[in-house]
Scaffold this active site. Structure first.
Site, PDB file in Angstrom:
ATOM      1  N   GLY A 144       0.803  -1.216   0.000  1.00  0.00           N
ATOM      2  CA  GLY A 144       0.000   0.000   0.000  1.00  0.00           C
ATOM      3  C   GLY A 144       0.830   1.257   0.000  1.00  0.00           C
ATOM      4  O   GLY A 144       1.983   1.263  -0.443  1.00  0.00           O
ATOM      5  N   ASP A 160      -4.742  -7.682  -8.248  1.00  0.00           N
ATOM      6  CA  ASP A 160      -4.534  -7.757  -6.807  1.00  0.00           C
ATOM      7  C   ASP A 160      -3.336  -6.882  -6.452  1.00  0.00           C
ATOM      8  O   ASP A 160      -2.181  -7.279  -6.647  1.00  0.00           O
ATOM      9  CB  ASP A 160      -4.236  -9.228  -6.442  1.00  0.00           C
ATOM     10  CG  ASP A 160      -5.029  -9.665  -5.226  1.00  0.00           C
ATOM     11  OD1 ASP A 160      -5.651  -8.819  -4.560  1.00  0.00           O
ATOM     12  OD2 ASP A 160      -5.025 -10.885  -4.957  1.00  0.00           O
ATOM     13  N   LEU A 161      -3.589  -5.709  -5.925  1.00  0.00           N
ATOM     14  CA  LEU A 161      -2.537  -4.693  -5.734  1.00  0.00           C
ATOM     15  C   LEU A 161      -1.360  -5.216  -4.903  1.00  0.00           C
ATOM     16  O   LEU A 161      -1.551  -5.754  -3.814  1.00  0.00           O
ATOM     17  CB  LEU A 161      -3.149  -3.457  -5.043  1.00  0.00           C
ATOM     18  CG  LEU A 161      -2.230  -2.227  -4.992  1.00  0.00           C
ATOM     19  CD1 LEU A 161      -1.957  -1.685  -6.373  1.00  0.00           C
ATOM     20  CD2 LEU A 161      -2.846  -1.150  -4.103  1.00  0.00           C
ATOM     21  N   ASP A 162      -0.133  -5.025  -5.409  1.00  0.00           N
ATOM     22  CA  ASP A 162       1.102  -5.410  -4.703  1.00  0.00           C
ATOM     23  C   ASP A 162       1.169  -6.912  -4.427  1.00  0.00           C
ATOM     24  O   ASP A 162       1.887  -7.353  -3.525  1.00  0.00           O
ATOM     25  CB  ASP A 162       1.257  -4.635  -3.381  1.00  0.00           C
ATOM     26  CG  ASP A 162       1.331  -3.133  -3.606  1.00  0.00           C
ATOM     27  OD1 ASP A 162       1.694  -2.730  -4.714  1.00  0.00           O
ATOM     28  OD2 ASP A 162       1.022  -2.378  -2.677  1.00  0.00           O
ATOM     29  N   GLU A 163       0.403  -7.706  -5.180  1.00  0.00           N
ATOM     30  CA  GLU A 163       0.384  -9.149  -4.952  1.00  0.00           C
ATOM     31  C   GLU A 163       0.851  -9.921  -6.189  1.00  0.00           C
ATOM     32  O   GLU A 163       0.821 -11.145  -6.208  1.00  0.00           O
ATOM     33  CB  GLU A 163      -1.032  -9.618  -4.579  1.00  0.00           C
ATOM     34  CG  GLU A 163      -1.498  -9.215  -3.191  1.00  0.00           C
ATOM     35  CD  GLU A 163      -0.838 -10.036  -2.078  1.00  0.00           C
ATOM     36  OE1 GLU A 163      -0.136 -11.018  -2.381  1.00  0.00           O
ATOM     37  OE2 GLU A 163      -1.030  -9.670  -0.899  1.00  0.00           O
TER      38      GLU A 163
END
Lengths: 286, 286, 286, 286
Positions: free
Chosen positions: C203, C228-231
Site C-alpha cells: 500500500g 490484486d494490488l502489490d500481490e
C-alpha cells in the site's frame, strides 16, 4: 584503570552531554567511545559511553554522573565492561541457533555467562552437556479436555530466572508462545529470533509462506519479546538471496544461516549494552 | 536556531569531550548528534558533533570550543550545516558516475555546489549542459618526441580550483594519473573511484583482471587521492556478485553500479564532514 | 550465424529436452546457453535456450522445434537475440527510476526500444526530451461530484500500446492504481516497482511504515502487475541496511537506490526473455 | 525411479545437448534440472543434468550417454544423487569451520560421509569425538638443524586418502602449506578456505593486513588447492562490512562468519557436483 559502560536515556535538553562528561571527569574518567542520538519524534536523548577510570566501583561512577545530571526521571546505568550478563537460553527442537550461541560463547566472541538452558523438549540435552551447561527439560503437557501445564511451566521459568539471577532470556527457536504475563515480566530482557523478514510472514511456517509467495530474498529478525506476537521492537535483521529452484525445505536450511547471524549479533549487542529502547523501536549503537 | 557541524582530531587525553561540550554550552548549544572514536594505535581522538544554537556564526562557536580545548595542535573546525561544499568533478569518457552525481545533486540528495566540470575529453559536455553546469575541456596533448601539455593542464586545474573556491575534487572516472605535485596539493580533498575491490586488481583494466582470475564478486573503492597510485586512504567500498557466465564486458557494466554507489556515498560523507583522516586510514562516522 | 532465444513452458514429460534439441539440430543449431527447471508443485517444465544457427528466421526455428515437441498446449517462443522489445515507460513525479532506465538504455546496457513515455504529470517531460523520447502527458482529472477521466485515460493508453506495438509496460513509480481491466490486458507484460520489501508494507507510503516499525533493512520489489494490488508475481528484490538515525525521508532517498537496481534488473531479465511465469510465481534464469 | 547426476566437460560442437539427452532417453530418463554453459575463450562445453530413470546403475546410464556422444576426450561422469562423497577434513587450531561443517553434516544439510579428520595439532580431538568422527593427530616436527617430518606426514596423508577412499579433502583452516607434490596429487579434489577476499591480502595474517590498509569490507575465499599458494581456481567468496572501530582481532572474529559460509557452500557445491573446472577458473552451477 577500570573500564565502565554507561548508558542513558532521558528527555532531551541542552547540556546533557556536558553533564555526563563532567560527572565522568569528576571520577577521573577518560572517554574511549561515545555514541549519542536524540530521537526527533519523542525527543528522547540516548547515549552510550565507554570510559576508563581509576575508580573500580560502577556505583561510584554512576552516582557522580547522576549528581551532575540532576534528572530523577533519567534512565541511567553504569556497569563494568568486564561484567558478564547472565543469559538463559530457551530452545525447542531446532538447535542451529543454540549451537551457534554456544560456539561463540566458548570461543569468547560472546562475553556472557550461561547458567542454564531450558527446553520444552529433551532433544538438545546432549548438546548442552557437550558444552557443560545445565539443561532443564520443562515440557508443556495437556490432559484431554483438561488443563495445560503451561502456567506451572512458566511459573518454574520465572523461579529459574530469579534463582540464576538471569539478565537476559534468549528464545533461540523456542516454539512456544509466551503468556502475556511472562512477556510483561521479561519486558526489554527477552530476545526472540523470528524466521522471516518481519513484518512479512508473521506467524507459523514463514519459510513455507515465503516459498508460496515466490520471494527472491528470505530473512530473519531478532526482536524483543512482547505480548503482541512478532510485533516487538526489531533489533537486527538479515537476508539471503534465493530463487525458484529452492524448495520450502531448502529455504528453511538457507534461512538458518540468517537466523544464526541475526540472533547472535542481537545477543552480543545486548551483552555490550548497545541497545536502547525508545518507544516501540530500538536504538542500536553498533 | 542555527545548526553547526563540529569536527575535531587531536591527541587523546581525559576531558576532551567535556571541554568540547562545555564550549558548546557556553554558546547555548544543544547537541543533536555526537560520534566519537579514539584510534588505539595512534591515540588520535576523533569527534563529530551536530549542534543547535542561537549563535549563527560558526567562527564564534569554534572560538568558544577552542578556548575550552586549549590545544593549539588540535585540528578543530566548525561550519554551518547549511553551508554547501564546492565540488569540482573531473571525468573522462565513462559518464555513469558523473550522471549519478548530477542526479543526486539535482534532487538535493547531495547537498553540494557544482561550480565546474573538467574533462580531458569533450564527450560529457552535453550532459553537463543538460544539468546547467559549466564544462571545461582541458585535453592533454603530446607532440611526437615532444613535450606533453600535462603540466600546463594541471596548472590550469590548480587555477580553476582557486578561482572557483573548490573544496573537493571528485575524480568520477577521470582516466589520467595526477602528478605527485597535484596529488600533494589536493591532499585530503580529492576523492577517486577505483573500479575494483582494492587492494585487489590495482592499475589498469581491473574488470579484465577480475575476469581472468575468475572471482565471484567484483567491487569498487572510493579513496582519497595520493601520489601512491590506488593506495590512498579507503573511504567506502561495495561489491556485486558475479559468476562464470559474465564476460569481462558484463563485469564492466555490473561494476558500474557498485562504482556509482561507493562514490556517491563517499562524496556525501565528505560533504557532511563525516570523514576524518587518521594516518593512512579514514574514520567514517556514517 | 544468427543467434536466437527460445523459451518454453509446458507440462513435464520425459524427452522434452531431447525433442527441443532435436528440433534445433534439424536447423543446424548450436546451443550456447541452456537453463531448465521443472516446478515440482505444478509439474511445469521451463526452459530457456540460446542457440546459433545459419537460419535467420526465428519462425523457421520455432516450427522445427514445435514439430518435434508435438505438444499443442506448449507455450513455445523463438525470437532473434538482436530483436529489441518495445517498452513503454509510465511515470508520475519521482523520476529516479526513469532516469536510471534511460541511462542504461542510452549506454546499451538495456537493449530495448523506447517508443514513448507516458505520465499523469508533466514533470518528467524535460528528462524525456533530453533523451529524445516522445513524452505524452495523460492527466487524470475528476470533476466535483462528477466522473473521473481515468477510463478515458486508460483507453488512450491501450491505444498507444497498440499503435506503438508495445511489448512491455514498465511502471517506473507510476503512482496510479491501474483498473482491473487494464491489469488483465497487460497480464505478464507489465512490471511495477514497489518501494518496499514485499509482502511487508503493502500500500501507500511504505517507507513511512518501515520507519514507524523500526526495521533495520528497507527494500524494493519488482513484480508483474495484477489486479490484486502489490500481490503480483515477484521478479526481483533488493535491500539496503538502515538504522535508527535515518528519518523516513532518508529512507525514501536510500530506498531509491534499491528501487533503481531491482527495477532495472527486472526489465533487463524480461528483455532477455529470462522470466517465465509459473502460476503466481516467476522462474528467473539469471 | 532412481536419480542420477551427470556432469560433462568437452570441446564444444553442435549436437552435444541432443546427444546427451538422446542417451538419457535411451535409458528412459526424465531430466529434472539441466544447466549448461560454453566458455567462449576455451570453447569448453560444460553441462550438469539431474535425471530420473528406472535404471539404477549409473554406469549403465553413463555408457548410454557415452555411446551417443562418441567423444573419447569428453570428461563425462554419472553418479547416483544419493551417493555421498567421502570427505577428509584437515584442520589446525581454529575450529570454527570444522564445527560448522560438522553441524551441517549432522543435520543433513551437507550430504557427505566424514570417514576421518586429520590435524597437525591435537586441539580439535574433543570436537571430533563429540561428533563421533575418527580424529588423527599427525604433527609435523623438525629437529634442530635436522630434517622435518613433513614428507613422512604427507605420505601418511596420502595413505589415509587411499585407505578411506577419500573423494575430497577440505582444508578447514589447516595452517600448513601442502607440498607441490601433494597439491598435484589432490588436483581438483582439495578445497581450501583463505581468510581474505582474494586476490587481496594473500599470504599470512590477512585480517591484520586488511586492518592496516583500512578496508571497509573483509572477506573469505574458498578455492581449489594448487601448488601456486592462494592462486587456485576460486569457487566461492563472501564479504562482511567493517569500519574503523574494528580492531584486527575483531576482524578475525567477524571474518570467521564469512569463512564458514563460503567454505560450507563450496563443499556443498562440490558434493552436489556443481563445480566444473575450466582452465584456472570454475563454472559453478548454483
Amino acid at each position: 584503570m577500570t573500564r565502565h559502560i554507561l548508558t542513558l536515556t532521558c528527555h532531551d535538553r541542552p547540556g546533557l552531554v556536558h553533564a555526563v562528561c563532567g560527572g565522568l571527569l569528576d571520577v577521573g574518567g577518560n572517554i574511549l567511545e561515545n555514541a549519542q542520538f536524540t530521537d526527533p519524534d519523542s525527543l528522547t536523548f540516548c547515549m552510550r559511553t565507554v570510559v576508563d577510570t581509576s575508580v573500580d566501583d560502577p556505583a561510584v561512577v554512576q552516582a557522580a554522573v547522576a549528581e551532575r545530571l540532576a534528572d530523577t526521571q533519567a534512565n541511567l546505568r553504569v556497569r563494568l565492561e568486564s561484567e558478564r550478563p547472565r543469559v538463559m537460553i530457551m530452545v525447542s527442537k531446532f538447535d542451529h541457533c543454540l549451537v551457534d550461541l554456544l560456539y561463540r560463547w566458548r570461543t569468547g566472541a560472546l562475553a556472557v555467562d550461561l547458567p542454564i538452558i531450558v527446553s520444552n523438549h529433551a532433544d538438545c540435552a546432549l548438546i548442552a552437556a557437550q558444552y557443560g551447561i545445565p539443561f532443564l527439560h520443562l515440557p508443556i503437557t495437556k490432559a484431554v479436555d483438561g488443563p495445560t501445564s503451561k502456567p506451572a511451566q512458566e511459573a518454574r521459568i520465572k523461579e529459574l530466572i530469579a534463582e540464576h539471577r538471569v539478565d537476559l532470556v534468549v528464545l533461540a527457536r523456542y516454539m512456544q508462545v509466551l503468556s502475556d504475563d511472562l512477556c510483561e515480566h521479561l519486558r526489554g530482557r527477552a530476545i526472540n529470533i523470528h524466521h522471516s523478514f518481519l513484518p512479512g510472514f508473521k506467524g507459523a511456517k514463514p519459510y513455507h509462506q515465503a516459498h508460496a509467495r515466490g520471494v527472491k530474498l528470505v530473512g530473519a529478525t531478532a526482536h524483543f519479546v512482547t505480548a503482541d506476537l512478532d510485533e516487538g521492537p526489531i533489533i537486527e535483521q538479515d537476508v539471503a538471496r534465493v530463487d525458484h529452484t529452492h524448495t520450502a525445505e531448502q529455504l528453511v536450511a538457507l534461512g538458518q544461516d540468517t537466523e544464526r547471524l541475526a540472533l547472535s549479533r542481537a545477543v552480543r549487542f545486548w551483552a555490550e549494552d548497545r541497545i536502547l529502547l525508545v518507544g516501540d523501536k530500538t536504538v542500536v549503537f553498533r
